[in-house]
Design an enzyme around this catalytic site. Sequence first.
Site, PDB file in Angstrom:
ATOM      1  N   HIS A  11      47.885  56.832  29.648  1.00  0.00           N
ATOM      2  CA  HIS A  11      48.163  55.463  30.076  1.00  0.00           C
ATOM      3  C   HIS A  11      47.783  54.522  28.941  1.00  0.00           C
ATOM      4  CE1 HIS A  11      43.834  54.916  31.055  1.00  0.00           C
ATOM      5  NE2 HIS A  11      43.916  56.115  31.591  1.00  0.00           N
ATOM      6  N   HIS A 135      36.876  56.428  20.961  1.00  0.00           N
ATOM      7  CA  HIS A 135      36.251  55.284  21.635  1.00  0.00           C
ATOM      8  C   HIS A 135      35.045  54.775  20.830  1.00  0.00           C
ATOM      9  CE1 HIS A 135      38.590  54.860  25.192  1.00  0.00           C
ATOM     10  NE2 HIS A 135      38.201  55.951  25.803  1.00  0.00           N
ATOM     11  N   ASN A 313      33.873  46.849  32.585  1.00  0.00           N
ATOM     12  CA  ASN A 313      33.138  46.304  33.725  1.00  0.00           C
ATOM     13  C   ASN A 313      32.190  45.230  33.203  1.00  0.00           C
ATOM     14  OD1 ASN A 313      31.182  45.954  35.932  1.00  0.00           O
ATOM     15  ND2 ASN A 313      32.206  47.717  36.845  1.00  0.00           N
ATOM     16  N   ARG A 525      33.246  35.132  34.528  1.00  0.00           N
ATOM     17  CA  ARG A 525      33.593  36.057  33.442  1.00  0.00           C
ATOM     18  C   ARG A 525      33.994  35.209  32.245  1.00  0.00           C
ATOM     19  NH1 ARG A 525      38.741  38.562  32.791  1.00  0.00           N
ATOM     20  NH2 ARG A 525      39.221  38.046  34.944  1.00  0.00           N
ATOM     21  N   ASN A 555      41.505  30.338  32.427  1.00  0.00           N
ATOM     22  CA  ASN A 555      42.342  31.164  31.554  1.00  0.00           C
ATOM     23  C   ASN A 555      42.644  32.476  32.249  1.00  0.00           C
ATOM     24  OD1 ASN A 555      43.680  32.430  29.497  1.00  0.00           O
ATOM     25  ND2 ASN A 555      41.868  32.781  28.238  1.00  0.00           N
ATOM     26  N   THR A 556      43.907  32.722  32.515  1.00  0.00           N
ATOM     27  CA  THR A 556      44.337  33.997  33.079  1.00  0.00           C
ATOM     28  C   THR A 556      45.577  34.465  32.324  1.00  0.00           C
ATOM     29  OG1 THR A 556      44.869  35.197  35.134  1.00  0.00           O
ATOM     30  CG2 THR A 556      45.801  32.985  34.886  1.00  0.00           C
TER      31      THR A 556
END
Length: 611
Positions: A11, A135, A313, A525, A555-556
């Site tokens: 993905h 990662h 997260n 956030r 802000n999105t």
Amino acid sequence: MNVLGISAFYHDSAAALVHDGVIVNAAQEERFTRKKHDPGFPAQAIRWCLADAGLQPRDIDRIAFYDKPFLKFERLLETYLAFAPRGFRSFRTAMPVWLSEKLFQKDMLLKELRAIDPALGEAERLLFAEHHFSHAASAFYPSPFEQAAVLTMDGVGEWATTSAGLGHGSGLTITKEIHFPHSLGLLYSAFTYYTGFKVNSGEYKVMGLAPYGEPKYARTIFDNLIDLKADGSFRLNLDYFDYCTGLTMTNPRFDALFGAPPRRPEVWLTQREMDLAASIQAVTEEVVLRLARGLVAETGMRHLCLAGGVALNCVANGKVLRDGIVDDIWIQPAAGDAGGAIGAALAACHQHEKLPRVSTNGPDGMRGAYLGPAFAQAEVERRLTDAGARFSIASDDALIDSTARALSDGQAVGWFQGRMEFGPRALGARSILADPRAPAMQKTLNLKVKYRESFRPFAPAVLREDVADWFDLDKDSPYMLLVAPVAEPHRRGMSAAEEALFGIDKLNVPRSDIPAVTHVDYSARIQTVHAATNPRFHALIDRFKALTGCPILVNTSFNVRGEPIVGTPEDAFRCFMGTDLDLLAIGNCLLRKSDQDAALKQDYRDAFELD
């Protein structure tokens, strides 16, 4: 040396180009194909990376893939043998795909690369990095730290689900791992599935839902599902999960433990789902805290780098920072699989080719994550004209002023400027913006613009120089990956009746001077906006501050539910015409909804498969 990094086939496929250890560009395939979380080979992203850098395929010295397929195949076989015969259904489903495609992934990669250009398909140029090393490399090498502890957490790579290591200069070493099937990411995904959301895309919904509930089931999780040690190491009780042997995340024993079958997708949310979300979030935060504390105690490092899907997260990240165990934390903005393309390329530079690490020019090596396509003004005008859009052209100052005034008047604005962001967050390049002071703005944006669940919170984009005045945070958070409370002077006191509300009933109660970005637990956030990395967005917020006294905007991401973030001016215009956005700013073009041809309005609500 030019290194092309690739992540694909699971993905969030992506491509990235690195030159002598410096990130040149990066893009996700979904932004080109318009298929959210597209797992396919990133042919369009690769073509764009090369064209943007002005390179020919023959100029690429190495191609680095972000994991090792044979090790994944080994895990599949060993898992089947360990659980036989219970795992036969899962084995029977997966095996044909592996035998026909994935086992021969090197050949498939070379075939796909040759389809772009034969020069890319030379086998000796192809390298493979382990998934968690990719990662870790994506976390440490672009960070501003000369040395740091490195923690990566996700569902599963080849075998590793959690890894800990140490970075120093151009060196990076993984010192210990937790292996499949014991996985914090899969534990969280089990609850994502159980609460009725889609695995690998709905985890952030669980995080957003958690503050509406109480962690009533946390003790049940600790007593039955996870054995957590003081240093953060853990084991899961596999009696309750079905991801090893079946085709779902949980099983009837899990249902019995929590008193009901999984919620069906799109069914009305109840307090129970909110309490389950709060519970798994609390457990995750405790696991991440213990892992971080244990790693810092072991290494003595005062800087920490994070990557892997769990590093998205942002609530847990904020808890780690406020815990005080480290002086600073840096999180890869594309922490999921897309960022593995950057990590694999950087690993090839510094591990395989032994190139020295390049010091960052700026706060880090990600350049604000503005690594994707941009469009020149003349091209924007041509594309909009061809799409039938009606627009005016404004100078830089006039564009900033007009947009800021529209925002202060309560209008919702589409904002398409400069290079596209790399990673899952819109950071002021492909954003929908609004006034955070408006009490109904969160609900309005969710239901009338984004066409998504009303409970989901929005992020504040705040001038870096003002962040400490409005939030309990005085650190950089450029990638929207840290949650912190709204500062006490800006909070609104709650009445006894309001305090007594439960669940979704809390949604419409204003709790601060900036209610549209204040979650029900007073958290936010946060994205800090820096003049050095995004001067136009910084100037817009600064102008909004001059008009209103508030240095913050909602802000999105510029998309609707199920849609990838818009990638082209045409994508932006379609989304603009399919939603209740009032104004669209693309480059120096201003589009007002009232000026547009009504015949071009689209029914956008069902245009994309729900995520």
